[in-house]
Design a protein around this motif. Sequence first.
Motif, PDB file in Angstrom:
ATOM      1  N   LEU A 124     -76.569  45.381 -16.404  1.00 28.43           N
ATOM      2  CA  LEU A 124     -76.209  44.955 -17.721  1.00 28.43           C
ATOM      3  C   LEU A 124     -75.380  43.538 -17.620  1.00 28.43           C
ATOM      4  O   LEU A 124     -74.506  43.097 -16.680  1.00 28.43           O
ATOM      5  CB  LEU A 124     -74.968  46.054 -17.977  1.00 28.43           C
ATOM      6  N   VAL A 125     -74.858  43.013 -18.644  1.00 21.80           N
ATOM      7  CA  VAL A 125     -74.105  41.914 -18.117  1.00 21.80           C
ATOM      8  C   VAL A 125     -73.210  41.883 -19.289  1.00 21.80           C
ATOM      9  O   VAL A 125     -73.534  41.560 -20.814  1.00 21.80           O
ATOM     10  CB  VAL A 125     -74.853  40.015 -18.585  1.00 21.80           C
ATOM     11  N   ARG A 126     -72.213  41.651 -19.596  1.00 23.54           N
ATOM     12  CA  ARG A 126     -71.265  40.960 -20.289  1.00 23.54           C
ATOM     13  C   ARG A 126     -70.095  39.732 -19.890  1.00 23.54           C
ATOM     14  O   ARG A 126     -69.811  39.592 -19.034  1.00 23.54           O
ATOM     15  CB  ARG A 126     -69.449  42.227 -20.596  1.00 23.54           C
ATOM     16  N   THR A 127     -69.530  39.404 -21.159  1.00 26.84           N
ATOM     17  CA  THR A 127     -68.496  38.125 -21.079  1.00 26.84           C
ATOM     18  C   THR A 127     -66.865  38.099 -21.455  1.00 26.84           C
ATOM     19  O   THR A 127     -67.302  39.168 -22.204  1.00 26.84           O
ATOM     20  CB  THR A 127     -69.059  36.865 -22.137  1.00 26.84           C
ATOM     21  N   LEU A 128     -65.908  37.828 -20.921  1.00 23.61           N
ATOM     22  CA  LEU A 128     -65.274  38.730 -21.444  1.00 23.61           C
ATOM     23  C   LEU A 128     -63.682  37.030 -21.221  1.00 23.61           C
ATOM     24  O   LEU A 128     -63.937  36.605 -20.225  1.00 23.61           O
ATOM     25  CB  LEU A 128     -64.218  39.504 -20.216  1.00 23.61           C
ATOM     26  N   VAL A 129     -62.633  37.337 -21.556  1.00 29.42           N
ATOM     27  CA  VAL A 129     -62.262  35.950 -21.588  1.00 29.42           C
ATOM     28  C   VAL A 129     -60.526  36.550 -22.072  1.00 29.42           C
ATOM     29  O   VAL A 129     -60.758  37.750 -22.830  1.00 29.42           O
ATOM     30  CB  VAL A 129     -62.466  35.232 -23.015  1.00 29.42           C
ATOM     31  N   VAL A 130     -59.701  36.482 -21.232  1.00 29.58           N
ATOM     32  CA  VAL A 130     -58.871  36.786 -21.303  1.00 29.58           C
ATOM     33  C   VAL A 130     -57.361  35.655 -21.979  1.00 29.58           C
ATOM     34  O   VAL A 130     -57.565  34.707 -21.563  1.00 29.58           O
ATOM     35  CB  VAL A 130     -58.056  36.905 -19.392  1.00 29.58           C
ATOM     36  N   ASP A 131     -57.161  36.489 -23.253  1.00 29.72           N
ATOM     37  CA  ASP A 131     -55.706  35.685 -24.238  1.00 29.72           C
ATOM     38  C   ASP A 131     -56.955  34.478 -24.937  1.00 29.72           C
ATOM     39  O   ASP A 131     -57.056  33.041 -24.619  1.00 29.72           O
ATOM     40  CB  ASP A 131     -55.457  34.779 -22.718  1.00 29.72           C
ATOM     41  N   SER A 132     -58.324  35.045 -25.348  1.00 24.73           N
ATOM     42  CA  SER A 132     -58.955  33.841 -25.889  1.00 24.73           C
ATOM     43  C   SER A 132     -57.648  33.004 -27.124  1.00 24.73           C
ATOM     44  O   SER A 132     -57.393  33.330 -27.867  1.00 24.73           O
ATOM     45  CB  SER A 132     -59.634  34.288 -26.309  1.00 24.73           C
ATOM     46  N   ASP A 133     -58.738  31.794 -27.237  1.00 20.55           N
ATOM     47  CA  ASP A 133     -57.322  31.411 -28.190  1.00 20.55           C
ATOM     48  C   ASP A 133     -58.968  31.064 -29.053  1.00 20.55           C
ATOM     49  O   ASP A 133     -58.135  30.075 -30.553  1.00 20.55           O
ATOM     50  CB  ASP A 133     -57.388  30.053 -28.007  1.00 20.55           C
ATOM     51  N   GLY A 134     -60.045  31.794 -29.641  1.00 17.99           N
ATOM     52  CA  GLY A 134     -61.197  31.343 -30.680  1.00 17.99           C
ATOM     53  C   GLY A 134     -62.015  30.327 -30.685  1.00 17.99           C
ATOM     54  O   GLY A 134     -62.383  30.194 -29.087  1.00 17.99           O
ATOM     55  N   GLY A 135     -61.576  30.007 -31.551  1.00 16.30           N
ATOM     56  CA  GLY A 135     -62.933  28.265 -31.030  1.00 16.30           C
ATOM     57  C   GLY A 135     -65.049  28.558 -31.430  1.00 16.30           C
ATOM     58  O   GLY A 135     -64.975  29.281 -31.415  1.00 16.30           O
ATOM     59  N   ARG A 136     -64.588  27.871 -30.337  1.00 11.08           N
ATOM     60  CA  ARG A 136     -66.596  27.523 -30.607  1.00 11.08           C
ATOM     61  C   ARG A 136     -66.579  28.742 -29.574  1.00 11.08           C
ATOM     62  O   ARG A 136     -68.023  29.334 -29.795  1.00 11.08           O
ATOM     63  CB  ARG A 136     -67.148  26.759 -29.506  1.00 11.08           C
TER      64      ARG A 136
END
Length: 387
Positions: free
Chosen positions: A253-265
């Motif tokens: 299993l692989v996941r990618t997480l972002v804290v406080d993402s500002d969107g964009g690319r």
Amino acid sequence: MTGGNGGVTDGDRVDDNASFHRERRDHAAGVVSAVLDERGATAFVHVGADRDPGIRYGRPTDSSGLTAIAYDGAESEWLVRSAGDDASGHPAERLASALVDRGLEGTVLTPPRVPHDAALYLEGAGFELASTDALERARATKTDGERERIAAAQRAASAGIRQAASILAGATVVDGRLAVGGGDGTESEPLTPARLRTAIDEAIVGAGAFPAGNTAVDPDSSRDSETDAPLRPGEPIVLEAVPRGPAGYYGGLVRTLVVDSDGGRERRVHVAVTQSFRSARSMLTAGTESVTAVEADLEAEVRSFGFAEGDAIETEVSGVGLEPRERPIDGGDDVGPGAVVRLDVAGQVEADTRIRIADVLAINDAGERPDRLAAPSQSLEPTALLD
């Protein structure tokens, strides 16, 4: 008598294990028998250590140490000789003698990499050797019991990734870095990849599986020369868990997480990657496809969102079972009913960051949608994995 484990007794466990071995043995026998008939061979033989996936798969009972297994095509019976038996001599030598005592002669099929000394014992007993991939072919299609064990390992992987998501969801930003703790008058501590790896591993163990040294946080990142530098908000964090269950079967299993993402690319890449999984599932619902075709479909779907040839996109399709990556794995291998495969897709965000997702799918008959095994949300938001 009912035990204190949800109504499952020790006797139930023994019966389930025996049924599992019998189901797997019968499946292997069916594939091997057909090959023996086709090739005009008398038996199939494999020799290896107990950690060899082929040995672990083909033996009808538990054994230890160096083990020799054979399938007698005439009697439709498996034979096992192990270094752990109360007998002297090399297991392959004793197995060869047992085959001769049964009146067998002629050609014996073996995997291409059968140990040299084992081959000599078989040849010394008068057999001619020819190679076959029959056991690998059998392993490429999973029995119901194997699916259940892979799903159990995948649930452990999910528990690990969810634990990391929980930590990330509660993280704060201190001096431009992610930190945890800091309540009740205590100082917060930097959140590092090592801390997340430990948390994932602890959750995997708590779920009844083994991390197997395969847990990784940002495994492909070159953002920091110091591998345990604190993680940052607004940047994709790749989490990978490939645990092994008690029966020896892996998840992935692989996941990618972002804290406080500002969107964009990163959001655009994420949408493209997640959509590729939907496309591949639809493709595999329609019928059997090759590994190459599925990988090409995954990449084509990502690129359909406007990514140029120069944008790095990586796709990988491989079987999962007694090895983290096993057949079907070569380009021409079929991904069809009975296969359990891991789909892994990564799209480049910046020069040193990627969005990467991997799930395990159990492939059903044509017209039936493949099952995603124990798959948490594919969202970039840590909180979404906690629902």
